[in-house]
Design an enzyme around this catalytic site. Structure first.
Site: not given
Length: 703
Positions: A580, A593
């Site tokens: 990501s 996250y």
């Protein structure tokens, strides 16, 4: 009234056939498809069927006889009008005037095109004259196991005479071609009133005045052959001399096969990357566990259709059923000599039989590998070819079983086998095959591929030629994705397994499934994930653990299990991590996250450093803001991100696009394209790298 058969399937539907009345070509296709559904009658791509009709000649306007026959490379089970060749019968027969004998057989094939009535025809096959010189309206040429058992028996001719009382003719083995067509005609003229012809070591011709008469005649002849075989079964003792070794229990067989398959795939792929197939069909076990295995297996097959797909002979693996497969060194000491011996044997066969104009020797590795007590492996350039090879070898086993029951089995002479395998016409057919796709011969597993990015990656890889093991923890999504992709790409190349990436046993089971279904693995995509967007004070420890379990531990577990398979194959491979932009960019409400993604990113670097010596490339793709069909937006993530940026959930797509340098919305297909770029071959010397697919986020640039 429906006919009753015990050994073949009667599938004719009078009502359906009546709807085609007057259309002989439609009835030919109908009959062909029925015959092709029964593997006891013929196998995929095997055999051919025809009919003759009266058509108007487009030039003269006169009525002329036209033969419609299965074209080159087709399959009667799936035959359509587009798979037929339509030829003038009188022109085909007139080619006899130009025929200069068996030394000029191949030259005749080029002349078939001068006989075409339908200019949109499929290319005529080498079997075209075999149908042309038989005067019947409908003709079947099939390779039924029971018939070939008689055709391949040492005294097959006399058995045929006795069984059918002279109503079935006999033509000795000869390679298909124009001369064989003339021999069929001569056999018919010398035996008026016969209902069919047996071809030595090859197959069966049957016929009829209508599509139904032909269909019924074919079934009746094959049924009679099967009755003989079954009536003799056991009279000379147990099949194949009885059991020599006992098979492992079903679960143990599959465990052993899954453990061994990647090793075998590596050896079989020494020249070209192969896809595998495994079966422990009871017919296979009866043969490979028998006393006669060592005598019959080296003889090879008889029917040329069997032989072309299974090679001159199988490799019988020198392993005990319960052999310890965990010691790679000890296993190599047994398998390496076996494979080297097979390759030497194949080279000796080639050198002894080759002609001055023979094509170069092809891959000397075995196609069929027999593991007594466990089952049969087959390896080929794609899954369908590997599966079909296994089906053909089961047909060959059936033939050997039947021939041994009624007489003694005989195989094709080595020179005849070579002349089929290295036939210049077959070589020309191989040269016309389309260029393989970039991922042909590759096996990929994409975690979390029930939807979103994972399914898009799976679809892209399938489009580029890969076999795909789909998996997801959500069984419903997995079933839906598997059905969708199977409908598009076919059942051979898609399979689905429920996978919990946080569970080592679940991961091991998924890779076992890949080994059993395809022979191993080449590309592992760690895509499964969740997302939680909360401030540090609102973020629970349970949520933190869940993020790290799925994203970090899951990537570790799957990569670890996959590395074991990749090392067994010794062919290199790819591990690809979907990370990501958040692994690089710091933002609010993202401690859990973002830090988990950073751990994934660094694990990519660590594994790239560790696995480079095994030629295993480890790379990553950094997406951002992929909204479509993604689980990432479940569980409040969208709301959390919208709150962090001061926009509504509905405004998120536009917000994400506007903050990028390219002002683009990122779709799952964009991530899939980046994944393909990394594994498609052009970047085969890149490892430890990251590709950003975020529309251009300057803060996410690597420095």
């Amino acid at each position: 009234m429906k006919k009753q058969f015990k050994y073949v399937s009667y599938l004719w539907d009078d009502a359906k056939a009546a709807s085609m009345a007057g259309d002989e070509v439609a009835l030919l296709i109908y009959r062909s498809n029925l015959l092709g559904t029964d593997l006891r009658l013929t196998n995929y791509g095997g055999g051919n069927t025809s009919c003759k009709t009266m058509e108007r000649d487009p030039l003269s306007g006169d009525h002329t006889e036209v033969m419609w026959v299965k074209g080159s490379g087709g399959d009667i089970g799936t035959l359509t009008r587009g798979g037929l060749a339509g030829l003038y019968v009188d022109r085909l027969r007139s080619l006899e005037k130009s025929y200069q004998g068996r030394a000029h057989e191949d030259e005749m094939v080029g002349l078939f095109n001068h006989c075409l009535y339908d200019l949109n025809s499929k290319a005529p096959s080498i079997d075209t004259p075999l149908h042309a010189f038989l005067p019947f309206k409908h003709v079947d040429h099939l390779h039924p196991d029971a018939a070939i058992a008689i055709a391949a028996a040492a005294d097959g001719k006399s058995i045929t005479e006795e069984l059918f009382g002279g109503s079935i003719g006999w033509v000795e083995w000869q390679r298909p071609g124009f001369d064989l067509g003339l021999q069929l005609r001569d056999c018919l003229e010398n035996n008026p009133g016969i209902r069919g012809i047996m071809l030595g070591s090859h197959g069966l011709f049957t016929w009829g005045d209508t599509a139904y008469d032909c269909y019924l005649n074919t079934l009746e002849v094959v049924e009679r052959c099967a009755e003989l075989v079954e009536s003799r079964a056991g009279k000379k003792g147990p099949a194949f001399g009885g059991e020599k070794i006992a098979a492992l229990e079903p679960e143990a067989r599959r465990k052993q096969a899954a453990a061994l398959a990647p090793y075998l795939r590596g050896y079989c792929s020494s020249q070209q990357q192969m896809i595998g197939h495994f079966t422990d069909d009871p017919r296979v076990l009866e043969f490979i566990n028998s006393n006669d295995l060592d005598r019959l297996a080296p003889m090879g097959t008889s029917c040329p259709d069997h032989f072309l797909r299974t090679k001159i002979s199988p490799l019988v693996l020198p392993l005990a059923p319960d052999a310890d497969l965990s010691d790679a060194v000890a296993l190599s000491a047994k398998l390496v000599p076996a494979f080297e011996g097979y390759r030497r044997s194949y080279a000796a066969y080639y050198n002894a039989a080759k002609h001055k104009d023979s094509p170069s020797m092809r891959d000397p590795n075995p196609v069929i590998l027999l593991y007594p007590g466990v089952g049969m492996f087959s390896f080929a350039k794609d899954k369908q070819t590997a599966r079909v090879a296994a089906e053909f070898y089961i047909n060959a086993i059936n033939v050997m079983r039947g021939a041994e029951a009624i007489s003694a089995y005989t195989a094709l002479p080595r020179q005849e086998a070579f002349d089929i395998e290295y036939w210049l016409l077959e070589e020309a057919k191989l040269q016309r095959m389309p260029k393989p796709k970039p991922l042909s011969g590759k096996i990929a597993m994409v975690t979390g591929s029930g939807g979103g990015i994972g399914k898009a990656i799976a679809r892209k890889f399938l489009e580029e030629g890969a076999c795909l093991l789909l998996n997801d923890i959500n069984g419903i999504r997995l079933v839906d994705a598997t059905k969708e992709l199977t409908a598009t790409f076919g059942k051979d190349v898609v399979t689905g397994v429920v996978l919990d990436v946080t569970d080592e046993k679940s991961a091991a089971a998924a890779f076992e499934a890949a080994a059993l279904q395809f022979g191993g693995i080449d590309i592992i995509v760690n895509n499964a994930g969740i997302s939680i967007s909360k401030s540090i004070t609102d973020h629970s420890l349970e949520e933190w653990d869940r993020l790290y379990d799925i994203l970090v531990k899951g990537q570790f577990i799957v990569s670890k299990a996959g590395t074991v398979i990749l090392r067994k194959q010794a062919m290199g491979g790819d591990i690809l991590n979907i990370v990501s932009k958040n692994a690089v960019v710091a933002g609010p409400n993202n401690a859990g996250y973002g830090s988990a993604k950073a751990a994934q990113a660094h694990m990519t670097r660590l594994l790239a450093a560790e696995l480079g010596g095994d030629r295993i490339r480890v790379n990553a793709v950094n997406p951002d803001a992929v909204i479509a069909d993604s689980n990432i937006w479940a569980g409040g993530w969208a709301e959390g991100r919208a709150k962090a940026y001061g926009v509504t959930v509905e405004e998120l797509p536009a917000y994400y696009a506007k903050r990028t340098l390219l002002n683009e919305i990122i779709l799952p297909e964009d991530i899939a394209a980046a994944c393909f770029a990394l594994v498609g071959g052009l970047l085969r010397k890149s490892t430890g790298n990251f590709i950003n697919v975020d529309g251009g986020v300057a803060m996410g640039f690597y420095r």
